[in-house]
Design an enzyme around this catalytic site. Structure first.
Site, PDB file in Angstrom:
ATOM      1  CG  ASN A  21      -2.921  -0.394  -3.804  1.00 17.21           C
ATOM      2  OD1 ASN A  21      -3.877  -0.804  -3.144  1.00 17.21           O
ATOM      3  ND2 ASN A  21      -2.764   0.891  -4.098  1.00 17.21           N
ATOM      4  NE  ARG A  22      -5.143   0.422   1.248  1.00 17.11           N
ATOM      5  CZ  ARG A  22      -4.743   1.513   0.550  1.00 17.11           C
ATOM      6  NH1 ARG A  22      -4.694   1.491  -0.771  1.00 17.11           N
ATOM      7  NH2 ARG A  22      -4.403   2.604   1.201  1.00 17.11           N
ATOM      8  CG  HIS A  57       2.505   0.514  -0.853  1.00 17.29           C
ATOM      9  ND1 HIS A  57       1.923   0.209  -2.050  1.00 17.29           N
ATOM     10  CD2 HIS A  57       2.166   1.814  -0.601  1.00 17.29           C
ATOM     11  CE1 HIS A  57       1.267   1.262  -2.521  1.00 17.29           C
ATOM     12  NE2 HIS A  57       1.386   2.247  -1.652  1.00 17.29           N
ATOM     13  CG  HIS A 107       4.358   5.367  -3.818  1.00 14.47           C
ATOM     14  ND1 HIS A 107       3.853   6.637  -3.635  1.00 14.47           N
ATOM     15  CD2 HIS A 107       3.415   4.520  -3.359  1.00 14.47           C
ATOM     16  CE1 HIS A 107       2.657   6.552  -3.067  1.00 14.47           C
ATOM     17  NE2 HIS A 107       2.363   5.277  -2.896  1.00 14.47           N
ATOM     18  CE1 TYR A 147       4.215   9.663  -2.288  1.00  9.01           C
ATOM     19  CE2 TYR A 147       2.418  11.234  -2.073  1.00  9.01           C
ATOM     20  CZ  TYR A 147       3.027  10.054  -1.700  1.00  9.01           C
ATOM     21  OH  TYR A 147       2.450   9.268  -0.733  1.00  9.01           O
ATOM     22  CG  ASP A 185      -5.596   6.048  -2.700  1.00  3.39           C
ATOM     23  OD1 ASP A 185      -4.895   5.384  -3.485  1.00  3.39           O
ATOM     24  OD2 ASP A 185      -5.428   6.071  -1.466  1.00  3.39           O
ATOM     25  CD  GLN A 205      -4.210   2.801  -6.403  1.00  8.36           C
ATOM     26  OE1 GLN A 205      -4.503   1.763  -7.003  1.00  8.36           O
ATOM     27  NE2 GLN A 205      -4.926   3.253  -5.397  1.00  8.36           N
ATOM     28  CD  GLU A 245       1.015   4.409  -6.152  1.00  9.61           C
ATOM     29  OE1 GLU A 245       1.125   3.380  -5.479  1.00  9.61           O
ATOM     30  OE2 GLU A 245       0.236   5.330  -5.829  1.00  9.61           O
TER      31      GLU A 245
HETATM   32  C1  GLA Z   1      -0.977   4.274  -2.514  1.00 12.56           C
HETATM   33  C2  GLA Z   1      -2.222   3.888  -1.805  1.00 12.56           C
HETATM   34  C3  GLA Z   1      -2.655   5.021  -0.965  1.00 12.56           C
HETATM   35  C4  GLA Z   1      -1.579   5.394   0.018  1.00 12.56           C
HETATM   36  C5  GLA Z   1      -0.339   5.734  -0.714  1.00 12.56           C
HETATM   37  C6  GLA Z   1       0.781   6.023   0.252  1.00 12.56           C
HETATM   38  O1  GLA Z   1      -1.224   5.174  -3.502  1.00 12.56           O
HETATM   39  O2  GLA Z   1      -3.256   3.481  -2.671  1.00 12.56           O
HETATM   40  O3  GLA Z   1      -3.833   4.674  -0.299  1.00 12.56           O
HETATM   41  O4  GLA Z   1      -1.298   4.312   0.845  1.00 12.56           O
HETATM   42  O5  GLA Z   1       0.016   4.701  -1.590  1.00 12.56           O
HETATM   43  O6  GLA Z   1       0.456   6.942   1.223  1.00 12.56           O
END
Ligand code: GLA
Length: 367
Positions: free
Chosen positions: A96-97, A122, A193, A195, A265, A304, A332
């Site tokens: 994440n950020r 990431h 990560h 999906y 998100d 997340q 996540e």
């Molecule tokens: C995470 C982020 C999202 C996005 C996905 C990948 O979940 O929080 O904003 O970047 O990864 O697309």
């Protein structure tokens, strides 16, 4: 780059004898695909490129097998697709950020590679999802992947030796055990990560999946999806998943946080009830038409929940079907986003001499 062809997958499966969980591999230059299998027929394939989980095949309530993980058939696609949504990958060094790609340790400022507006997401431009890991099968049902992230890579301090061990158990659990050591103080936040679409990859949206999150609070964000620092109650908001509800039920409500995220998100603050650092239930997802259930357990303090808001139908999956808007969901498990800049969040700093050690389990069943 060579392909992960269906033949390769078939070969991997053939090498597994029924009744025993086994790991099989095929060499394609340095990119390999490994198959973990257990006696109920669950299979998980993993590649050493990005430590990516490329497929998870599990039974539905009638015993029909289906692949519930979004991804591709070829290494080429993972590397060269128009967009890289981190399908199945381990993300790091920091999942994440991190705001503006900057943080300080002991008054020394570090500047990271920025790849998401003004922020670092990431792990930066070439995160752990885009490198080749060393892979070692462990016993007959597990695989350890190891990577050395060099001091200065993507701007992070310290040589970091990181590993993840994937184990497929006879109880239909996929265990992910992450470990890391460093020679200089550095933030570390590793997650997977994958999906999920419990109907099957490419089978439409996940809006009908019923989700429970074991969390009474979440971390609201600004427009750039950076946490404001607040821990906000979910009660009375669309973010309340304390009792299972369809993901699509409240997603179109007028709500500033849903607008910022383009849907869900966000990071939820897990209810650890005094069991910080211990394995507790984070989430439970059920897909009502197939009866498939995913439970997520973790030692981490947060999760997340991202519901594929950036998928838009341009990418096609393993069966050739487009991955439409919200056709996969990610859970996540992690420390909270931007922790290196948030003094009130649990610390993500790893010191020399310490061991980073976290575990997350995906448990599959049907009812
Ligand atoms: C995470 C982020 C999202 C996005 C996905 C990948 O979940 O929080 O904003 O970047 O990864 O697309």
């Amino acid at each position: 780059m060579k392909l992960f062809t269906p033949t390769l997958l078939a070969l991997g499966l053939l090498l597994c004898s029924p009744g025993f969980a086994q790991v099989a591999s095929q060499d394609f230059d340095s990119i390999m695909l490994y198959t973990l299998k257990n006696s109920s027929g669950t299979t998980v394939t993993v590649t050493n490129y990005g430590a990516i989980i490329t497929s998870i095949v599990v039974a539905d309530r009638d015993g029909n097998m289906g692949d519930i993980a979004l991804g591709y058939n070829s290494a080429d696609d993972y590397m060269n697709a128009v967009d890289k949504p981190y399908f199945g990958a381990v993300v790091g060094r920091y999942g994440n950020r991190i705001a503006k790609g900057k943080f300080s340790i002991n008054d020394v400022e570090y500047t990271l590679a920025v790849n998401n507006g003004e922020n670092s997401l990431h792990g930066g431009i070439i995160g752990f999802d885009k490198v080749v890991w060393d892979a070692t099968p462990v016993g007959d049902n597990a695989l350890t992947l190891t990577y050395l992230a060099k001091d200065g890579e993507e701007g992070y301090p310290g040589n970091l030796v990181v590993s993840v061990t994937y184990t497929l158990t006879e109880e239909n659990e996929l265990k992910m055990h992450y470990q890391a050591t460093t020679d200089a103080t550095t933030p570390v936040n590793l997650t997977n990560h994958t999906y999920f679409n419990l109907k099957g990859e490419g089978e439409g949206t996940i809006l009908g999946h019923e989700l429970m999150l074991n969390a009474k609070k979440f971390t609201p964000v600004d427009e750039g999806l950076i946490p404001t620092g607040e821990l906000r109650d979910v009660d009375g908001t669309p973010f309340d998943f304390t009792t299972a509800k369809a993901i699509g039920r409240d997603i179109e409500e007028e709500n500033e946080q849903l607008t910022f995220g383009g849907g869900y998100d966000h990071n939820w603050v897990l209810d650890k009830e005094g069991k910080e650092g211990e394995m507790t239930l984070a989430a439970r997802v059920k897909e009502p038409t197939t009866g498939r259930v995913l439970e997520v357990y973790t030692t981490e303090p947060g999760v997340q929940f991202y519901c594929g808001n950036f998928l838009d139908g341009r990418l096609k999956g393993k069966a050739g079907k487009p991955y439409v808007h919200r056709s996969g969901l990610c859970l996540e498990t992690q420390h909270y986003p931007d922790s290196p800049n948030q003094p009130n969040f649990p610390s993500t700093l790893l010191e020399p001499g310490e061991k980073y050690d976290t575990t997350t389990v995906f448990k599959f069943s049907a009812e």
